[in-house]
Design a protein around this motif. Structure first.
Motif, PDB file in Angstrom:
ATOM      1  N   HIS A 117      47.512  18.866  41.482  1.00 45.87           N
ATOM      2  CA  HIS A 117      46.448  19.634  42.542  1.00 45.87           C
ATOM      3  C   HIS A 117      45.374  20.350  41.305  1.00 45.87           C
ATOM      4  CE1 HIS A 117      44.894  23.103  45.134  1.00 45.87           C
ATOM      5  NE2 HIS A 117      44.832  21.964  45.593  1.00 45.87           N
ATOM      6  N   ASP A 118      44.245  20.576  41.695  1.00 45.33           N
ATOM      7  CA  ASP A 118      43.412  20.973  40.621  1.00 45.33           C
ATOM      8  C   ASP A 118      43.281  22.594  40.554  1.00 45.33           C
ATOM      9  OD1 ASP A 118      41.904  21.638  42.973  1.00 45.33           O
ATOM     10  OD2 ASP A 118      40.199  20.541  42.389  1.00 45.33           O
ATOM     11  N   GLY A 119      43.905  23.196  41.551  1.00 45.02           N
ATOM     12  CA  GLY A 119      44.213  24.515  41.776  1.00 45.02           C
ATOM     13  C   GLY A 119      43.076  25.236  41.956  1.00 45.02           C
ATOM     14  N   ALA A 120      42.077  24.374  42.811  1.00 46.83           N
ATOM     15  CA  ALA A 120      40.771  25.064  43.372  1.00 46.83           C
ATOM     16  C   ALA A 120      41.118  25.949  44.737  1.00 46.83           C
ATOM     17  CB  ALA A 120      39.759  24.273  43.603  1.00 46.83           C
ATOM     18  N   VAL A 121      41.885  27.123  44.661  1.00 53.31           N
ATOM     19  CA  VAL A 121      42.303  27.828  46.049  1.00 53.31           C
ATOM     20  C   VAL A 121      41.479  28.827  46.106  1.00 53.31           C
ATOM     21  CG1 VAL A 121      44.248  28.974  46.855  1.00 53.31           C
ATOM     22  CG2 VAL A 121      44.692  27.173  45.567  1.00 53.31           C
ATOM     23  N   GLY A 122      40.562  28.786  47.215  1.00 51.16           N
ATOM     24  CA  GLY A 122      39.648  29.795  47.535  1.00 51.16           C
ATOM     25  C   GLY A 122      40.393  30.788  48.168  1.00 51.16           C
ATOM     26  N   GLY A 123      39.933  32.284  47.906  1.00 51.02           N
ATOM     27  CA  GLY A 123      40.796  33.478  48.231  1.00 51.02           C
ATOM     28  C   GLY A 123      39.772  33.883  49.333  1.00 51.02           C
ATOM     29  N   GLY A 124      38.720  33.547  49.753  1.00 52.17           N
ATOM     30  CA  GLY A 124      38.029  34.119  50.866  1.00 52.17           C
ATOM     31  C   GLY A 124      37.083  35.311  50.449  1.00 52.17           C
ATOM     32  N   ARG A 125      37.150  35.483  49.222  1.00 52.89           N
ATOM     33  CA  ARG A 125      36.021  36.452  48.832  1.00 52.89           C
ATOM     34  C   ARG A 125      35.398  36.025  47.417  1.00 52.89           C
ATOM     35  NH1 ARG A 125      39.361  42.387  49.021  1.00 52.89           N
ATOM     36  NH2 ARG A 125      39.776  42.388  50.928  1.00 52.89           N
ATOM     37  N   PRO A 126      34.142  36.591  47.209  1.00 54.93           N
ATOM     38  CA  PRO A 126      33.401  36.383  45.949  1.00 54.93           C
ATOM     39  C   PRO A 126      34.236  36.548  44.634  1.00 54.93           C
ATOM     40  CG  PRO A 126      31.935  37.416  47.517  1.00 54.93           C
ATOM     41  CD  PRO A 126      33.361  37.415  48.383  1.00 54.93           C
ATOM     42  N   GLY A 127      34.165  35.468  43.870  1.00 47.59           N
ATOM     43  CA  GLY A 127      34.872  35.812  42.456  1.00 47.59           C
ATOM     44  C   GLY A 127      36.169  35.585  42.569  1.00 47.59           C
ATOM     45  N   ILE A 128      36.629  35.073  43.632  1.00 49.71           N
ATOM     46  CA  ILE A 128      38.488  34.932  43.737  1.00 49.71           C
ATOM     47  C   ILE A 128      38.350  33.301  44.022  1.00 49.71           C
ATOM     48  CG2 ILE A 128      40.395  35.100  45.282  1.00 49.71           C
ATOM     49  CD1 ILE A 128      39.517  37.373  43.497  1.00 49.71           C
ATOM     50  N   ALA A 182      47.500  38.291  49.261  1.00 55.48           N
ATOM     51  CA  ALA A 182      47.172  39.350  48.414  1.00 55.48           C
ATOM     52  C   ALA A 182      45.841  39.530  48.380  1.00 55.48           C
ATOM     53  CB  ALA A 182      47.597  39.023  46.880  1.00 55.48           C
ATOM     54  N   VAL A 183      44.821  38.683  48.418  1.00 58.78           N
ATOM     55  CA  VAL A 183      43.513  38.536  48.367  1.00 58.78           C
ATOM     56  C   VAL A 183      42.901  39.616  49.696  1.00 58.78           C
ATOM     57  CG1 VAL A 183      41.372  37.339  48.452  1.00 58.78           C
ATOM     58  CG2 VAL A 183      42.787  36.828  46.820  1.00 58.78           C
ATOM     59  N   SER A 184      43.382  38.902  50.879  1.00 67.14           N
ATOM     60  CA  SER A 184      43.075  39.440  52.148  1.00 67.14           C
ATOM     61  C   SER A 184      43.354  40.877  52.232  1.00 67.14           C
ATOM     62  CB  SER A 184      43.735  38.678  53.393  1.00 67.14           C
ATOM     63  OG  SER A 184      45.162  38.803  53.178  1.00 67.14           O
ATOM     64  N   LYS A 185      44.473  41.344  51.480  1.00 64.99           N
ATOM     65  CA  LYS A 185      44.878  42.706  51.588  1.00 64.99           C
ATOM     66  C   LYS A 185      44.479  43.750  50.283  1.00 64.99           C
ATOM     67  CE  LYS A 185      49.324  43.566  51.965  1.00 64.99           C
ATOM     68  NZ  LYS A 185      50.703  43.333  51.569  1.00 64.99           N
ATOM     69  N   GLY A 186      43.453  43.079  49.561  1.00 64.23           N
ATOM     70  CA  GLY A 186      43.044  43.665  48.592  1.00 64.23           C
ATOM     71  C   GLY A 186      43.744  43.917  47.506  1.00 64.23           C
ATOM     72  N   ASP A 187      45.013  43.284  47.314  1.00 64.11           N
ATOM     73  CA  ASP A 187      45.926  43.758  46.337  1.00 64.11           C
ATOM     74  C   ASP A 187      45.364  43.454  44.668  1.00 64.11           C
ATOM     75  OD1 ASP A 187      47.539  44.713  48.182  1.00 64.11           O
ATOM     76  OD2 ASP A 187      48.899  42.964  48.165  1.00 64.11           O
ATOM     77  N   LEU A 188      44.419  42.562  44.852  1.00 62.62           N
ATOM     78  CA  LEU A 188      43.848  42.084  43.637  1.00 62.62           C
ATOM     79  C   LEU A 188      42.642  42.565  43.235  1.00 62.62           C
ATOM     80  CD1 LEU A 188      44.740  38.000  43.718  1.00 62.62           C
ATOM     81  CD2 LEU A 188      46.171  40.238  42.969  1.00 62.62           C
ATOM     82  N   ASP A 189      42.287  43.361  43.844  1.00 60.65           N
ATOM     83  CA  ASP A 189      40.876  44.214  43.679  1.00 60.65           C
ATOM     84  C   ASP A 189      41.088  45.278  43.088  1.00 60.65           C
ATOM     85  OD1 ASP A 189      38.358  44.835  43.819  1.00 60.65           O
ATOM     86  OD2 ASP A 189      38.209  45.609  45.748  1.00 60.65           O
ATOM     87  N   THR A 190      41.658  45.251  41.798  1.00 61.79           N
ATOM     88  CA  THR A 190      42.148  46.668  40.987  1.00 61.79           C
ATOM     89  C   THR A 190      41.414  46.320  39.593  1.00 61.79           C
ATOM     90  OG1 THR A 190      44.138  45.302  40.152  1.00 61.79           O
ATOM     91  CG2 THR A 190      44.501  46.635  42.427  1.00 61.79           C
ATOM     92  N   PRO A 191      41.353  47.603  38.982  1.00 62.68           N
ATOM     93  CA  PRO A 191      40.644  47.500  37.617  1.00 62.68           C
ATOM     94  C   PRO A 191      41.596  46.577  36.887  1.00 62.68           C
ATOM     95  CG  PRO A 191      40.463  49.646  38.192  1.00 62.68           C
ATOM     96  CD  PRO A 191      41.256  48.773  39.297  1.00 62.68           C
ATOM     97  N   GLU A 192      42.877  46.838  36.516  1.00 63.51           N
ATOM     98  CA  GLU A 192      43.876  46.080  35.954  1.00 63.51           C
ATOM     99  C   GLU A 192      43.866  44.409  35.949  1.00 63.51           C
ATOM    100  OE1 GLU A 192      47.464  44.017  34.328  1.00 63.51           O
ATOM    101  OE2 GLU A 192      46.934  44.503  36.656  1.00 63.51           O
ATOM    102  N   PHE A 193      43.624  44.002  37.459  1.00 60.81           N
ATOM    103  CA  PHE A 193      43.726  42.627  37.473  1.00 60.81           C
ATOM    104  C   PHE A 193      42.409  42.076  36.925  1.00 60.81           C
ATOM    105  CE2 PHE A 193      42.910  38.542  40.031  1.00 60.81           C
ATOM    106  CZ  PHE A 193      44.215  38.124  39.786  1.00 60.81           C
ATOM    107  N   ARG A 194      41.282  42.860  37.250  1.00 59.46           N
ATOM    108  CA  ARG A 194      39.897  42.269  37.001  1.00 59.46           C
ATOM    109  C   ARG A 194      39.876  42.244  35.439  1.00 59.46           C
ATOM    110  NH1 ARG A 194      38.152  45.470  41.072  1.00 59.46           N
ATOM    111  NH2 ARG A 194      37.762  47.496  39.576  1.00 59.46           N
TER     112      ARG A 194
END
Length: 341
Positions: A117-128, A182-194
């Motif tokens: 698989h090429d790993g192209a997994v959309g998270g449903g938000r820009p930049g993800i 995690a994307v839908s819950k905003g768990d990755l929308d953190t300064p550390e993950f960015r």
């Protein structure tokens, strides 16, 4: 080395094998409605039960822009009127490009067929997207040799000759589903993950492109890199103290932080070739230098290091630990050895 399967008959045979594995391994749940972006379709669905992997295997209509085998997967929720797809690993049936996310590849040493698989997994938000998924799910791509002699990178979902294939497929689907949640819950929308994402994207650019390669080399252990990293991270996380945090990034396989200071750095390599060891030692020394962190190198236990490296590793105060694949050729089990002394 993995080689992209490009022959139409060979792809058809691999697809039939995938379908048979699913039917033999998972009970049918009858006809179910499966939803996807832009519509839905009724297909036979296979699953071991609630909360488990579900799979639906078929061929898309001939009027599809790129004819393909439709391989949809998700986490089964029997009470839902329409099952949600976590990931489609579709394979083009007549063409050989990577416009479709999936592929079959053959291990030139063993003849085993791998689902890719090429790993192209959309998270449903820009930049993800792909890079965020690879980072969050702790997955590393491997090289696949294409028909034009160039390498492309893809995720080895599993070896279809391995009796543990369905388990590895389920593990991958669960990682995709967890990432999307995690994307839908905003768990990755953190300064550390960015910050980690920026580092990984910068790192990936250094090694991107479709470099031309040659046949040869060994593929042993490579597809297990992500699982070995997971084991090291999980083991260290379980043993952490209250003021310790355990992370991994595209740059560092595993590291321990205390009060914002890195105290331990781990590098996992799937072989002990000179170039791999030069790279590993450089990574460990570089990432540990700022805080004088303890350095750990995890390598195959059944491979001997080239002459001269033992002294270098001792001089640099690097602790070496082995891992091994036990079990049979068709059913591998990863084991971490005690720390070498």
């Amino acid at each position: 080395m993995l080689r992209l399967i490009q022959e139409t008959k060979a792809k058809k045979a691999a697809q039939e094998k995938l379908a048979q594995i699913v039917k033999d391994s998972l009970p049918t749940q009858g006809m179910r409605r499966i939803g996807f972006k832009g519509g839905n379709r009724d297909r036979e669905l296979f699953s071991a039960g609630e909360g488990e992997l579900w799979a639906s295997i078929s061929k898309t209509p001939e009027d599809t822009t790129i004819p393909r085998y439709w391989n949809a997967f998700g986490v089964f929720e029997p009470d839902r009127k329409m099952q949600l797809i976590a990931v489609e690993i579709n394979v083009p049936s007549e063409t050989n490009g990577w416009q479709v996310a999936g592929a079959f590849a053959e291990d030139e040493e063993t003849g085993d067929i791998h689902l890719m698989h090429d790993g192209a997994v959309g998270g449903g938000r820009p930049g993800i997207g792909q890079q965020a998924f690879l980072l969050a799910a702790n997955i590393r791509m491997v090289k696949v040799l294409c028909e034009d002699g160039r390498f492309r990178k893809a995720i080895p979902v599993g070896n279809m000759s391995d009796v543990g294939f369905v388990g590895r497929l389920a593990r991958y689907v669960r990682k995709v589903a967890d990432f999307k949640l995690a994307v839908s819950k905003g768990d990755l929308d953190t300064p550390e993950f960015r910050k980690r994402l920026e580092e990984s994207e910068s790192y990936d650019k250094e090694f991107s492109g479709t470099k031309r390669g040659r046949r040869g080399g060994t593929f042993a252990y490579e597809t297990y890199h992500g699982e070995i990293v997971d084991m090291v991270v999980a083991e260290r996380h379980a043993a952490r103290k209250l003021d310790e945090e355990v992370y991994n990034t595209q740059l560092i396989d595993c590291y321990v932080s205390r009060a914002g200071r890195i105290t331990e750095v781990y590098e996992i390599k799937t072989g002990v070739g000179r170039q791999q060891l030069y790279t590993a030692i450089g990574q460990l020394v570089t990432h540990a230098a700022a805080s004088d962190a303890a350095k750990f190198l995890v390598v195959p236990a059944d491979e001997d290091m080239p002459m001269g490296f033992d002294k270098a590793i001792k001089a640099l105060d690097i602790t070496v630990r082995g891992f091994r694949l036990s079990g049979t050729k068709r059913k591998r089990i990863i084991e971490l050895d005690p720390v070498r002394t």
